[in-house]
Enzyme design. Structure first.
Site, PDB file in Angstrom:
ATOM      1  N   LYS A   1      13.302   7.441   3.472  1.00 56.45           N
ATOM      2  CA  LYS A   1      12.550   6.818   2.374  1.00 56.45           C
ATOM      3  C   LYS A   1      11.095   7.292   2.368  1.00 56.45           C
ATOM      4  O   LYS A   1      10.552   7.646   1.320  1.00 56.45           O
ATOM      5  CB  LYS A   1      12.584   5.291   2.525  1.00 56.45           C
ATOM      6  CG  LYS A   1      11.633   4.575   1.584  1.00 56.45           C
ATOM      7  CD  LYS A   1      11.451   3.098   1.915  1.00 56.45           C
ATOM      8  CE  LYS A   1      10.561   2.828   3.080  1.00 56.45           C
ATOM      9  NZ  LYS A   1       9.258   2.223   2.851  1.00 56.45           N
ATOM     10  N   ASN A   2      10.466   7.290   3.548  1.00 54.98           N
ATOM     11  CA  ASN A   2       9.037   7.581   3.573  1.00 54.98           C
ATOM     12  C   ASN A   2       8.726   9.074   3.406  1.00 54.98           C
ATOM     13  O   ASN A   2       7.561   9.455   3.268  1.00 54.98           O
ATOM     14  CB  ASN A   2       8.392   7.012   4.837  1.00 54.98           C
ATOM     15  CG  ASN A   2       8.312   5.495   4.759  1.00 54.98           C
ATOM     16  OD1 ASN A   2       8.461   4.907   3.678  1.00 54.98           O
ATOM     17  ND2 ASN A   2       8.083   4.843   5.890  1.00 54.98           N
TER      18      ASN A   2
ATOM     19  N   ARG B   1       3.744   0.403  -2.010  1.00 51.20           N
ATOM     20  CA  ARG B   1       2.618   1.077  -1.391  1.00 51.20           C
ATOM     21  C   ARG B   1       2.512   2.539  -1.867  1.00 51.20           C
ATOM     22  O   ARG B   1       1.436   3.059  -2.113  1.00 51.20           O
ATOM     23  CB  ARG B   1       2.882   1.043   0.119  1.00 51.20           C
ATOM     24  CG  ARG B   1       1.776   1.519   0.945  1.00 51.20           C
ATOM     25  CD  ARG B   1       0.793   0.429   1.153  1.00 51.20           C
ATOM     26  NE  ARG B   1      -0.437   0.935   1.703  1.00 51.20           N
ATOM     27  CZ  ARG B   1      -1.609   0.399   1.445  1.00 51.20           C
ATOM     28  NH1 ARG B   1      -1.707  -0.633   0.648  1.00 51.20           N
ATOM     29  NH2 ARG B   1      -2.691   0.893   1.980  1.00 51.20           N
TER      30      ARG B   1
ATOM     31  N   ARG C   1      -4.323  -3.191   4.562  1.00 54.58           N
ATOM     32  CA  ARG C   1      -3.912  -1.789   4.442  1.00 54.58           C
ATOM     33  C   ARG C   1      -4.966  -1.045   3.639  1.00 54.58           C
ATOM     34  O   ARG C   1      -4.847  -0.832   2.433  1.00 54.58           O
ATOM     35  CB  ARG C   1      -2.507  -1.708   3.855  1.00 54.58           C
ATOM     36  CG  ARG C   1      -1.535  -2.459   4.746  1.00 54.58           C
ATOM     37  CD  ARG C   1      -0.122  -2.367   4.298  1.00 54.58           C
ATOM     38  NE  ARG C   1       0.457  -1.044   4.526  1.00 54.58           N
ATOM     39  CZ  ARG C   1       1.714  -0.757   4.245  1.00 54.58           C
ATOM     40  NH1 ARG C   1       2.500  -1.664   3.727  1.00 54.58           N
ATOM     41  NH2 ARG C   1       2.173   0.459   4.473  1.00 54.58           N
TER      42      ARG C   1
ATOM     43  N   ILE D   1      -7.579   1.788   2.175  1.00 59.42           N
ATOM     44  CA  ILE D   1      -7.366   3.144   1.641  1.00 59.42           C
ATOM     45  C   ILE D   1      -8.672   3.950   1.671  1.00 59.42           C
ATOM     46  O   ILE D   1      -8.836   4.913   0.950  1.00 59.42           O
ATOM     47  CB  ILE D   1      -6.767   3.133   0.209  1.00 59.42           C
ATOM     48  CG1 ILE D   1      -7.606   2.268  -0.737  1.00 59.42           C
ATOM     49  CG2 ILE D   1      -5.329   2.683   0.203  1.00 59.42           C
ATOM     50  CD1 ILE D   1      -7.265   2.505  -2.203  1.00 59.42           C
ATOM     51  N   ASP D   2      -9.587   3.495   2.550  1.00 55.29           N
ATOM     52  CA  ASP D   2     -10.885   4.173   2.617  1.00 55.29           C
ATOM     53  C   ASP D   2     -10.762   5.652   2.983  1.00 55.29           C
ATOM     54  O   ASP D   2     -11.547   6.483   2.517  1.00 55.29           O
ATOM     55  CB  ASP D   2     -11.808   3.446   3.614  1.00 55.29           C
ATOM     56  CG  ASP D   2     -11.179   3.339   4.989  1.00 55.29           C
ATOM     57  OD1 ASP D   2     -10.046   2.802   5.084  1.00 55.29           O
ATOM     58  OD2 ASP D   2     -11.774   3.814   5.966  1.00 55.29           O
ATOM     59  N   GLN D   3      -9.775   5.992   3.811  1.00 53.72           N
ATOM     60  CA  GLN D   3      -9.642   7.401   4.221  1.00 53.72           C
ATOM     61  C   GLN D   3      -9.131   8.284   3.076  1.00 53.72           C
ATOM     62  O   GLN D   3      -9.495   9.450   2.978  1.00 53.72           O
ATOM     63  CB  GLN D   3      -8.717   7.532   5.441  1.00 53.72           C
ATOM     64  CG  GLN D   3      -9.217   6.784   6.659  1.00 53.72           C
ATOM     65  CD  GLN D   3     -10.620   7.197   7.058  1.00 53.72           C
ATOM     66  OE1 GLN D   3     -10.899   8.377   7.297  1.00 53.72           O
ATOM     67  NE2 GLN D   3     -11.535   6.232   7.123  1.00 53.72           N
TER      68      GLN D   3
ATOM     69  N   ILE E   1      -0.838  -0.633  15.277  1.00 55.10           N
ATOM     70  CA  ILE E   1      -1.095   0.002  13.974  1.00 55.10           C
ATOM     71  C   ILE E   1      -1.466  -1.027  12.911  1.00 55.10           C
ATOM     72  O   ILE E   1      -2.441  -0.858  12.183  1.00 55.10           O
ATOM     73  CB  ILE E   1       0.141   0.821  13.502  1.00 55.10           C
ATOM     74  CG1 ILE E   1       0.649   1.762  14.610  1.00 55.10           C
ATOM     75  CG2 ILE E   1      -0.179   1.591  12.223  1.00 55.10           C
ATOM     76  CD1 ILE E   1      -0.242   2.916  14.964  1.00 55.10           C
TER      77      ILE E   1
ATOM     78  N   ARG F   1      14.442  -2.569  -0.146  1.00 53.11           N
ATOM     79  CA  ARG F   1      13.407  -1.571  -0.462  1.00 53.11           C
ATOM     80  C   ARG F   1      13.639  -0.286   0.312  1.00 53.11           C
ATOM     81  O   ARG F   1      13.229   0.790  -0.129  1.00 53.11           O
ATOM     82  CB  ARG F   1      12.022  -2.097  -0.059  1.00 53.11           C
ATOM     83  CG  ARG F   1      11.540  -3.248  -0.855  1.00 53.11           C
ATOM     84  CD  ARG F   1      10.213  -3.697  -0.352  1.00 53.11           C
ATOM     85  NE  ARG F   1       9.263  -2.597  -0.548  1.00 53.11           N
ATOM     86  CZ  ARG F   1       7.969  -2.751  -0.595  1.00 53.11           C
ATOM     87  NH1 ARG F   1       7.442  -3.930  -0.450  1.00 53.11           N
ATOM     88  NH2 ARG F   1       7.188  -1.721  -0.782  1.00 53.11           N
TER      89      ARG F   1
HETATM   90  C1  EPZ Z   1       3.141   4.473   6.125  1.00 44.90           C
HETATM   91  O1  EPZ Z   1       2.275   3.493   5.590  1.00 44.90           O
HETATM   92  C2  EPZ Z   1       4.533   3.942   5.890  1.00 44.90           C
HETATM   93  N1  EPZ Z   1       4.736   3.758   4.463  1.00 44.90           N
HETATM   94  C3  EPZ Z   1       4.751   2.645   6.630  1.00 44.90           C
HETATM   95  O2  EPZ Z   1       6.111   2.298   6.497  1.00 44.90           O
HETATM   96  C4  EPZ Z   1       4.440   2.840   8.102  1.00 44.90           C
HETATM   97  O3  EPZ Z   1       4.497   1.589   8.757  1.00 44.90           O
HETATM   98  C5  EPZ Z   1       3.059   3.454   8.303  1.00 44.90           C
HETATM   99  O4  EPZ Z   1       2.936   4.660   7.507  1.00 44.90           O
HETATM  100  C6  EPZ Z   1       2.748   3.810   9.739  1.00 44.90           C
HETATM  101  O5  EPZ Z   1       3.693   4.721  10.217  1.00 44.90           O
HETATM  102  C7  EPZ Z   1       5.089   4.760   3.710  1.00 44.90           C
HETATM  103  O6  EPZ Z   1       5.273   5.880   4.173  1.00 44.90           O
HETATM  104  C8  EPZ Z   1       5.302   4.497   2.263  1.00 44.90           C
HETATM  105  P1  EPZ Z   1      -1.095   4.417   7.377  1.00 44.90           P
HETATM  106  P2  EPZ Z   1       0.748   3.825   5.310  1.00 44.90           P
HETATM  107  O7  EPZ Z   1      -1.986   4.866   6.275  1.00 44.90           O
HETATM  108  O8  EPZ Z   1       0.651   5.228   4.857  1.00 44.90           O
HETATM  109  C9  EPZ Z   1      -5.145   2.160   8.630  1.00 44.90           C
HETATM  110  C10 EPZ Z   1       7.938   0.924   6.150  1.00 44.90           C
HETATM  111  O9  EPZ Z   1       8.359  -0.094   6.746  1.00 44.90           O
HETATM  112  N2  EPZ Z   1      -5.745   2.858   7.483  1.00 44.90           N
HETATM  113  O10 EPZ Z   1      -0.649   5.408   8.387  1.00 44.90           O
HETATM  114  O11 EPZ Z   1       0.197   2.750   4.475  1.00 44.90           O
HETATM  115  C11 EPZ Z   1      -4.194   1.067   8.153  1.00 44.90           C
HETATM  116  O12 EPZ Z   1      -4.869  -0.129   7.856  1.00 44.90           O
HETATM  117  C12 EPZ Z   1       6.473   1.081   5.849  1.00 44.90           C
HETATM  118  O13 EPZ Z   1       8.675   1.840   5.746  1.00 44.90           O
HETATM  119  C13 EPZ Z   1      -7.115   2.784   7.272  1.00 44.90           C
HETATM  120  O14 EPZ Z   1      -7.838   2.141   8.021  1.00 44.90           O
HETATM  121  O15 EPZ Z   1       0.188   3.694   6.785  1.00 44.90           O
HETATM  122  C14 EPZ Z   1      -3.254   0.958   9.333  1.00 44.90           C
HETATM  123  O16 EPZ Z   1      -3.829   0.131  10.322  1.00 44.90           O
HETATM  124  C15 EPZ Z   1       5.700  -0.149   6.166  1.00 44.90           C
HETATM  125  N3  EPZ Z   1      -7.648   3.453   6.201  1.00 44.90           N
HETATM  126  C16 EPZ Z   1      -3.189   2.382   9.895  1.00 44.90           C
HETATM  127  O17 EPZ Z   1      -4.331   3.051   9.356  1.00 44.90           O
HETATM  128  C17 EPZ Z   1      -6.892   4.179   5.342  1.00 44.90           C
HETATM  129  O18 EPZ Z   1      -7.446   4.758   4.396  1.00 44.90           O
HETATM  130  C18 EPZ Z   1      -1.925   3.169   9.518  1.00 44.90           C
HETATM  131  O19 EPZ Z   1      -1.795   3.200   8.112  1.00 44.90           O
HETATM  132  C19 EPZ Z   1      -5.505   4.255   5.562  1.00 44.90           C
HETATM  133  C20 EPZ Z   1      -4.949   3.585   6.649  1.00 44.90           C
END
Ligand code: EPZ
Length: 430
Positions: free
Chosen positions: A22-23, A93, A122, A124-126, A327, A397
């Site tokens: 999915k991801n 997301r 969650r 999205i600053d990055q 995480i 989902r």
């Molecule tokens: C992806 O989410 C996955 N979703 C999530 O899967 C998964 O849990 C996660 O990666 C971690 O592996 C999809 O692929 C659609 P991140 P994502 O950006 O991209 C922080 C599932 O169950 N962060 O790697 O949203 C954030 O707060 C889902 O299938 C920032 O601080 O995850 C978190 O603590 C749930 N700033 C950490 O990084 C940013 O700009 C990881 O988030 C972005 C993220």
């Protein structure tokens, strides 16, 4: 109201086929809009999130043609709207992947700010930092985010956190920027690599995906291609832990065993037997299981998306285990439900201290999010007696035919939509 009715206590035994990730599918679908030529995507999981994304793509003018349940042809040449909105897309997301894809191709995109599973803040600053580094202006107003640039220029981007979403979004935008982009501290998850492979198949020039540093040489245009999505690491891991928790014997087929190493190593550590084949793994849990410690980490560490499944299993293992979530800050909400089934778990901050109990007992429980929902189904399958799991829309989902695949492994599980159907299930199981 749909729910799963489950009568637990049977070890899961047999073989299960894993679908496409999915991801990986979500960013690949978004990226398929970046060319005007037709793209054929195979091994597409038929789950709610991918279907919502496909509908959103059609709404902005993409042609989406289903070849069969797991193959779809997409043509993005007639996109007439660079605004992606709507109630359904707001809930997932991955809607933010339209930002990177459309910004890369059209230099402008407006997307409703994403929701997704409620597992913590969650940010999205990055993503925003990266888009700005590429020369875009980014504005958030009225629940929408707009990124726009007269020209996108390659840049050096250091991610403060190795975010999967930010790495993916920036890879897409940078693929069609002028010049060279370097993303440092990039995410290394298999789905990041899969998207890079897909974009390269379309004619992008991306090197280093799967390492900390990704280098992208922008190209002017992308072309059509055919692509097969990788197997779903988390769906596979979920069935592996379902085998362990129910003391079963399950062969999980159509997987890449390398992607499952962190999961396999924990199963071995607690006493399961795991055999690896070219594209399958077999998990046998014939002895009582033991305790362990685990901390969720970025790939190749133990995935946060497998945290609830291992907690459910350790709750039925001997001794005291410790699971630390590093995480997301709010990913233990399901523990209250597990305690109602007899688990002995205490959560302190981002750590769960788990005292193993000999058994769970069935209860009426709610799925709070996708992975926790799947884990609670595993708990119910291992539990003595009858359970119902509500809010299964979360599970749907990301898991295709979850209850049907479990049924094939001998589970007594049905999807029921009314009190009458629930009574029928109860009569069936006796
Ligand atoms: C992806 O989410 C996955 N979703 C999530 O899967 C998964 O849990 C996660 O990666 C971690 O592996 C999809 O692929 C659609 P991140 P994502 O950006 O991209 C922080 C599932 O169950 N962060 O790697 O949203 C954030 O707060 C889902 O299938 C920032 O601080 O995850 C978190 O603590 C749930 N700033 C950490 O990084 C940013 O700009 C990881 O988030 C972005 C993220």
């Amino acid at each position: 109201m749909e729910q799963y009715a489950i009568c637990g206590g049977n070890p899961l035994v047999g073989e299960v086929e894993i679908g496409g990730a999915k991801n990986a599918a979500l960013p690949i679908l978004a990226a398929s809009l970046m060319t005007d030529e037709t793209v054929l995507i195979e091994n597409m999981p038929d789950v709610r999130d991918t279907n919502i994304l496909l509908q959103a793509m059609e709404a902005i003018g993409a042609r989406v043609q289903r070849e069969n349940r797991h193959a779809v042809k997409i043509n993005g040449s007639l996109i007439h709207d660079l605004t992606v909105e709507g109630d359904a897309v707001k809930k997932i997301r991955a809607s933010y992947y339209f930002l990177g894809a459309l910004l890369g191709k059209y230099k402008k995109a407006t997307v409703v700010l994403p929701g997704g599973c409620d597992i913590g803040c969650r940010a999205i600053d990055q993503h925003i930092k990266g888009f700005k580094a590429l020369g875009a202006s980014v504005e958030i107003a009225h629940g929408m985010i707009t990124a726009e640039a007269p020209r996108l220029r390659g840049a050096h981007i250091y991610l403060d956190v190795a975010s999967v979403g930010a790495t993916i979004n920036l890879m897409m935008a940078a693929s069609m920027a002028e010049g060279r982009t370097t993303i440092e501290n990039a995410a290394k998850e298999p789905h990041v690599v899969d998207l890079a492979n897909f974009l390269n198949r379309l004619g992008a020039n991306i090197k280093g995906a799967g390492t900390d540093v990704i280098r992208i040489q922008g190209v002017e245009r992308l072309h059509g291609a055919e692509y097969v999505i990788i197997p779903d690491q988390i769906e596979a891991g979920t069935f592996m832990f379902a085998a362990a928790a129910t003391r079963g014997d399950v062969t999980v087929k159509n997987v890449i065993p390398k992607h499952l190493e962190s999961i396999t190593s924990k199963l071995l550590e607690i006493g399961c037997e795991v055999s690896e084949f070219d594209d399958a793994v077999r998990v046998v849990a014939s002895r009582p299981l033991g305790h362990t410690q685990v901390k969720t980490l970025y790939y190749p560490g133990f995935p946060t998306d497998m945290q609830p499944q291992i907690v459910v299993t350790l709750g039925l293992s001997r001794g005291t285990s410790i699971v630390t979530e590093s995480i997301f800050e709010n990913r233990f909400r399901y523990v209250d439900e597990l305690i109602r089934m007899g688990a002995n778990i205490k959560v302190e901050g981002n750590t769960a201290i788990i005292g193993g109990v000999p058994k769970y007992t069935g209860a009426s429980i709610n799925a709070p999010d996708l992975r926790a929902g799947a884990a609670l189904v595993i708990a119910a399958l291992a539990a003595e007696g009858m359970s119902t799991v509500d809010d299964i829309r979360y599970i749907e989902r990301g898991y295709e035919d979850f209850h049907l695949k479990l049924q094939k492994l001998g589970a007594q599980i049905d999807k029921v939509e009314s009190e009458r159907e629930l009574q029928k299930f109860k009569l069936k199981i006796g």
